[in-house]
Scaffold this motif. Structure first.
Motif, PDB file in Angstrom:
ATOM      1  N   ARG A 112      11.815  43.712  51.754  1.00  0.00           N
ATOM      2  CA  ARG A 112      11.517  45.082  51.349  1.00  0.00           C
ATOM      3  C   ARG A 112      10.014  45.380  51.457  1.00  0.00           C
ATOM      4  O   ARG A 112       9.622  46.450  51.899  1.00  0.00           O
ATOM      5  N   ALA A 113       9.202  44.403  51.079  1.00  0.00           N
ATOM      6  CA  ALA A 113       7.749  44.603  51.166  1.00  0.00           C
ATOM      7  C   ALA A 113       7.329  44.756  52.631  1.00  0.00           C
ATOM      8  O   ALA A 113       6.501  45.604  52.964  1.00  0.00           O
ATOM      9  N   THR A 114       7.931  43.934  53.504  1.00  0.00           N
ATOM     10  CA  THR A 114       7.642  44.067  54.937  1.00  0.00           C
ATOM     11  C   THR A 114       8.026  45.461  55.410  1.00  0.00           C
ATOM     12  O   THR A 114       7.246  46.139  56.085  1.00  0.00           O
ATOM     13  N   ARG A 115       9.226  45.883  55.023  1.00  0.00           N
ATOM     14  CA  ARG A 115       9.705  47.193  55.452  1.00  0.00           C
ATOM     15  C   ARG A 115       8.742  48.292  55.000  1.00  0.00           C
ATOM     16  O   ARG A 115       8.365  49.161  55.772  1.00  0.00           O
ATOM     17  N   ASP A 116       8.279  48.212  53.766  1.00  0.00           N
ATOM     18  CA  ASP A 116       7.410  49.264  53.248  1.00  0.00           C
ATOM     19  C   ASP A 116       6.060  49.283  53.961  1.00  0.00           C
ATOM     20  O   ASP A 116       5.523  50.351  54.250  1.00  0.00           O
ATOM     21  N   ARG A 117       5.524  48.092  54.257  1.00  0.00           N
ATOM     22  CA  ARG A 117       4.232  48.062  54.969  1.00  0.00           C
ATOM     23  C   ARG A 117       4.379  48.549  56.403  1.00  0.00           C
ATOM     24  O   ARG A 117       3.519  49.251  56.918  1.00  0.00           O
TER      25      ARG A 117
ATOM     26  N   SER B 115      16.687  44.475  59.871  1.00  0.00           N
ATOM     27  CA  SER B 115      17.829  43.669  59.420  1.00  0.00           C
ATOM     28  C   SER B 115      18.332  42.765  60.529  1.00  0.00           C
ATOM     29  O   SER B 115      18.661  41.606  60.297  1.00  0.00           O
ATOM     30  N   ALA B 116      18.379  43.305  61.745  1.00  0.00           N
ATOM     31  CA  ALA B 116      18.864  42.492  62.869  1.00  0.00           C
ATOM     32  C   ALA B 116      17.936  41.312  63.114  1.00  0.00           C
ATOM     33  O   ALA B 116      18.401  40.169  63.243  1.00  0.00           O
ATOM     34  N   VAL B 117      16.629  41.561  63.182  1.00  0.00           N
ATOM     35  CA  VAL B 117      15.724  40.440  63.496  1.00  0.00           C
ATOM     36  C   VAL B 117      15.599  39.484  62.308  1.00  0.00           C
ATOM     37  O   VAL B 117      15.483  38.274  62.498  1.00  0.00           O
ATOM     38  N   ALA B 118      15.686  40.003  61.092  1.00  0.00           N
ATOM     39  CA  ALA B 118      15.646  39.113  59.918  1.00  0.00           C
ATOM     40  C   ALA B 118      16.885  38.221  59.888  1.00  0.00           C
ATOM     41  O   ALA B 118      16.842  37.093  59.407  1.00  0.00           O
TER      42      ALA B 118
END
Ligand SMILES: Nc1ncnc2c1ncn2[C@@H]1O[C@H](COP(=O)(O)OP(=O)(O)OP(=O)(O)O)[C@@H](O)[C@H]1O
Ligand SMILES: [Mg+2]
Length: 306
Positions: free
Chosen positions: A10-15, A32-35
């Motif tokens: 989530r932190a990655t997504r927000d940044r 989500s796909a690459v994670a």
């Protein structure tokens, strides 16, 4: 990254989101796909944020984004790498004189291999790529087996309007990949992208940005056009018009001068970015004239400031 916790992700997504205008849903889905450790095809016309999203994710993860353009010349050897011929003559083949191609570079550095227009690549190249994706390792003759680092991913892109020189992808290729279709953003988001990329400010440039986005979007709707301009055209239109306004000393109160200026900037920024239908008997310039007349003469209310 498979060992990421939910709050890391989530932190990655927000940044990453902070570097983008909109695209929240696309970002969540690609991330989500690459994670999940998966590879994915992004299918959409040019200029729809694909590179911007991938650059932001890889920068956030601190891994390389390795570009390669899919075309008929992309042989398996170009994708994988080759031995330096001069050194081979002197030293014979060795792992040491192997020059890594983009695939091996991305695998050994744990980067994303971004293969643009991958449907243009020859079939044997696609097979090499699919094998490396499935095995997460590749056997290179006279070098050995190269294992991919855990963050290695293949991201492919293709343009749905592209029908020249493309390989018909077999169903077995599609069955091995995830896919996300990405379209154009809405006008409001495109205005925000143009402002971000041009730093447009003040009344003249704010009016110019709205008009640039409106006429650029109209190129995608015109009956004679197969593929119109992306937001890149609107960005350039604003940059060109800004200079032209200075050359001609045009202000917002000079309506005729302003609309003529937009037309001239449209010719420069958009005429090369619209691809006509094969059957259409017209020119990009004529199409732009029609769009301009529609916007400034027939529907002048749309051109009002604010
Ligand atoms: N959502 C966005 N946020 C910020 N900038 C954007 C966004 N979408 C596009 N841009 C800007 O628009 C331009 C084109 O975007 P980008 O390069 O990401 O498109 P693309 O989908 O990779 O295109 P292509 O398929 O031609 O490579 C860039 O200048 C980029 O900065
Ligand atoms: Mg790109």
């Amino acid at each position: 990254m498979t060992d990421m916790t939910a709050s890391d992700l989530r932190a990655t997504r927000d940044r990453v989101a902070a570097r983008l205008v909109g695209r929240e849903r696309e970002l969540d889905l690609v991330l989500s796909a690459v994670a999940a450790g998966r590879d994915i095809v992004l299918e959409g016309p040019p200029g729809t944020s694909k590179t911007t999203i991938l650059k932001a994710i890889t920068a956030e993860w601190g891994i390389p984004l390795v570009f390669v353009e899919g075309n008929a010349d992309l042989t398996p050897a170009k994708l994988v790498g080759h031995h330096n011929p001069a050194r081979v003559l002197r030293e014979d083949y060795s792992a040491d004189n192997f020059v890594a191609g983009p695939l091996v570079e991305a695998m050994s550095e744990g980067g994303f291999l971004y293969i643009e227009e991958f449907n243009r690549a020859p079939e044997d190249t696609l097979n090499t790529l699919l094998t490396a994706m499935a095995d997460r390792s590749i056997a290179v003759p006279r070098v050995g087996t190269i294992d991919a680092k855990p963050t290695f991913r293949v991201i492919a892109s293709m343009n749905p309007y592209d029908n020249v020189g493309t390989t018909r992808l077999s169903t077995s290729v599609h069955d091995r990949l995830n896919r996300l279709a990405i379209g154009y953003q809405d006008a409001e988001a495109e205005v925000a992208v143009v402002v971000l990329r041009t730093g447009a400010a003040g009344p003249l440039e704010s009016r110019l940005t709205d008009d640039a986005v409106a006429v650029t979007r109209a190129t995608r709707e015109h009956d004679d056009v197969r593929q119109g301009s992306s937001v890149r055209g609107a960005i350039d239109l604003v940059l060109v018009a800004r200079e032209l306004a200075q050359l001609r000393d045009v202000s917002t109160s000079d309506d005729a001068g302003y609309s003529e200026l937009v037309f001239d900037a449209m010719i420069v920024a958009l005429s090369g970015r619209i691809h006509l239908d094969e059957a259409a008997e017209t020119t990009p310039e004529r199409v732009l004239r029609e769009i301009w007349e529609d916007h400034f003469v027939l529907r002048p209310a749309a051109a009002e400031p604010g």
